[in-house]
Design a protein around this motif. Structure first.
Motif, mmCIF file in Angstrom:
data_model
loop_
_atom_site.group_PDB
_atom_site.id
_atom_site.type_symbol
_atom_site.label_atom_id
_atom_site.label_comp_id
_atom_site.label_asym_id
_atom_site.label_seq_id
_atom_site.Cartn_x
_atom_site.Cartn_y
_atom_site.Cartn_z
ATOM 1 N N ILE A 161 -2.488 0.838 6.286
ATOM 2 C CA ILE A 161 -2.724 1.323 4.928
ATOM 3 C C ILE A 161 -2.092 0.383 3.908
ATOM 4 C CG2 ILE A 161 -2.181 3.174 3.277
ATOM 5 C CD1 ILE A 161 -4.455 3.859 5.188
ATOM 6 N N LYS A 162 -0.896 -0.099 4.194
ATOM 7 C CA LYS A 162 -0.206 -0.989 3.247
ATOM 8 C C LYS A 162 -0.943 -2.311 3.074
ATOM 9 C CE LYS A 162 4.501 0.806 3.444
ATOM 10 N NZ LYS A 162 5.915 0.550 3.809
ATOM 11 N N ARG A 163 -1.616 -2.752 4.127
ATOM 12 C CA ARG A 163 -2.415 -3.982 3.992
ATOM 13 C C ARG A 163 -3.554 -3.783 3.001
ATOM 14 N NH1 ARG A 163 -2.341 -4.101 9.861
ATOM 15 N NH2 ARG A 163 -0.715 -5.532 10.605
ATOM 16 N N LEU A 164 -4.083 -2.582 2.971
ATOM 17 C CA LEU A 164 -5.213 -2.276 2.102
ATOM 18 C C LEU A 164 -4.767 -1.813 0.722
ATOM 19 C CD1 LEU A 164 -8.361 -2.157 2.456
ATOM 20 C CD2 LEU A 164 -8.082 0.292 2.830
ATOM 21 N N ARG A 165 -3.683 -1.025 0.697
ATOM 22 C CA ARG A 165 -3.168 -0.452 -0.553
ATOM 23 C C ARG A 165 -1.656 -0.627 -0.560
ATOM 24 N NH1 ARG A 165 -6.547 4.003 -1.979
ATOM 25 N NH2 ARG A 165 -5.072 4.475 -3.642
ATOM 26 N N ASN A 166 -1.184 -1.668 -1.177
ATOM 27 C CA ASN A 166 0.231 -2.027 -1.109
ATOM 28 C C ASN A 166 1.152 -0.924 -1.627
ATOM 29 O OD1 ASN A 166 2.365 -3.897 -0.538
ATOM 30 N ND2 ASN A 166 2.549 -4.244 -2.738
ATOM 31 N N ASN A 167 0.737 -0.226 -2.682
ATOM 32 C CA ASN A 167 1.570 0.817 -3.289
ATOM 33 C C ASN A 167 1.096 2.221 -2.922
ATOM 34 O OD1 ASN A 167 3.228 -1.070 -4.682
ATOM 35 N ND2 ASN A 167 1.605 -1.338 -6.196
ATOM 36 N N ALA A 168 0.504 2.352 -1.782
ATOM 37 C CA ALA A 168 -0.076 3.633 -1.361
ATOM 38 C C ALA A 168 0.992 4.710 -1.200
ATOM 39 C CB ALA A 168 -0.829 3.449 -0.052
ATOM 40 N N ASP A 169 0.596 5.943 -1.481
ATOM 41 C CA ASP A 169 1.463 7.115 -1.322
ATOM 42 C C ASP A 169 1.334 7.587 0.126
ATOM 43 O OD1 ASP A 169 2.845 9.476 -1.450
ATOM 44 O OD2 ASP A 169 1.809 10.246 -3.222
ATOM 45 N N ILE A 170 2.275 7.159 0.969
ATOM 46 C CA ILE A 170 2.183 7.377 2.416
ATOM 47 C C ILE A 170 3.231 8.386 2.883
ATOM 48 C CG2 ILE A 170 2.448 6.280 4.677
ATOM 49 C CD1 ILE A 170 1.471 3.668 3.370
ATOM 50 N N VAL A 171 2.807 9.291 3.743
ATOM 51 C CA VAL A 171 3.717 10.233 4.390
ATOM 52 C C VAL A 171 3.593 10.023 5.895
ATOM 53 C CG1 VAL A 171 4.329 12.646 4.762
ATOM 54 C CG2 VAL A 171 3.434 11.910 2.529
#
Length: 372
Positions: A161-171
């Protein structure tokens, strides 16, 4: 309020413990059917003790071909992208989509259109090949672009996910919600008697993916491999409706029916299936969920695929066949003669991913109420 669109039995199996966790925290939600599959989900709804779906987004149909799937997707989007959609009339704050089906994509597109935040359960899975599997990998990429919240089961999914969306809201929920489903299925109310002797040894086969059953050459290879396995150990072949149809079309069904070492079983209820594989010598499958289930139960699993998007069991109990005869034969020799044993205890897993999701959503809803 939370919108939870479900289109397939596999989605409901993985989302049922999340729905239970939301109910436990008294959070408002609508569990709805998308109409993608006509297969009844009543057994799962009753088995997990869920409330009935609030409504359906489309007339229930069986989108079991590419044309039917495209038609269903067009209809559901045409109806619910409009401001007259029932979804637009309700005050949903989050749309909780799951996995990588067309229902996942449809739910995310509709929610985005109506200004509802998309929260993706089972986010971050990647095979890193558009065609293995297709169209699931493409769906994952599209849903990742549409989502605001990502519920990821472990470090690999998070990195994707971070590769696609660096500032993603991840849980990070630690494990897939399927772990909670398997726990439920192996609870005392569904527990079967244990196998007692060598004659009870069997393996389970479940083959249903489009890339396998729609390719006659590959299907022949898989079925001939299964016939080879049946010379050593009893085979319980669980047939999905699509698989059975392909066996009939290809003339394979009567051939397999004549083999005394192969028992053809209709697709069964989830709780029965989990108990079936929990005492199997090993599992042969092309399903990602089966891969995960076998890893939790520590059952040897031969994955009939070229690639997998999941880490569970890889390098331990799961072997990716890549359709290599030598690999398949080696797996058979390693696992067919061992004595029967019960599945491993799930006590080694401390994670409760469904409850993590429910707690997180409760915090987000409370924050929205505070700011409003």
């Amino acid at each position: 309020m939370i919108l939870i669109p479900i289109g397939t039995k596999a989605q409901l199996i993985k989302m049922a413990p999340v729905i239970l966790a939301l109910r436990e925290r008294d959070l408002p939600f609508d569990f709805v059917l998308t109409g993608q599959h006509q297969e009844t989900m009543e057994d799962l709804i009753n088995g997990f003790g869920l409330v009935a779906p609030a409504y359906s987004l489309a007339a229930i149909d069986e989108a079991d071909t590419s044309v039917k799937l495209a038609t269903w997707l067009f209809k559901i989007l045409k109806r619910h992208l409009r401001k007259t959609s029932i979804i637009a009339q309700k005050e949903y704050h989050f749309c909780l989509v799951h996995g990588d089906t067309m229902s996942t994509l449809a739910g995310a597109l509709i929610a985005k259109r109506h200004g509802i935040q998309v929260a993706h359960v089972e986010a971050g899975l990647r095979s890193h090949s558009i065609f293995h599997p297709f169209p699931e990998e493409l769906t994952r990429l599209m849903v990742s672009r549409l989502s605001s919240v990502f519920y990821c089961s472990g470090s690999t999914a998070i990195k994707n996910i971070k590769r696609l969306r660096n500032n993603a809201d991840i849980v990070d929920i630690g494990q897939n919600t399927l772990l909670d489903s398997v726990r439920f299925a192996l609870s005392e109310q569904f527990k079967p008697p244990h196998l007692s002797n060598e004659n009870d040894r069997y393996c389970v086969v479940s083959i249903h993916r489009f890339e396998n059953i729609s390719n006659s050459k590959r299907l022949r290879f898989i079925l001939e491999s299964i016939q080879g396995f049946a010379q050593t150990i009893k085979v319980k072949f669980v047939l999905h409706a699509a698989t059975r149809n392909k066996l009939i079309q290809g003339g394979w069904l009567p051939i397999l029916e004549k083999d005394d070492a192969i028992e053809l079983l209709p697709r069964m209820r989830y709780f029965e299936f989990i108990n079936l594989i929990s005492q199997a010598q090993f599992l042969i499958s092309d399903g990602g969920s089966n891969q995960e289930e076998s890893s939790y139960l520590d059952i040897p699993c031969l994955l009939m695929r070229q690639k997998t998007e999941r880490d569970e069991g890889m390098g331990t109990n799961v072997l990716l066949s890549e359709y290599d005869p030598a690999c398949i034969q080696s797996f058979l020799e390693s696992n067919s003669e061992k004595p029967p044993r019960p599945a491993a205890s799930l006590d080694r897993f401390s994670e409760q991913p469904s409850k993590i999701i429910a707690r997180d959503l409760e915090t987000r809803l409370n924050n929205k109420r505070t700011h409003n």
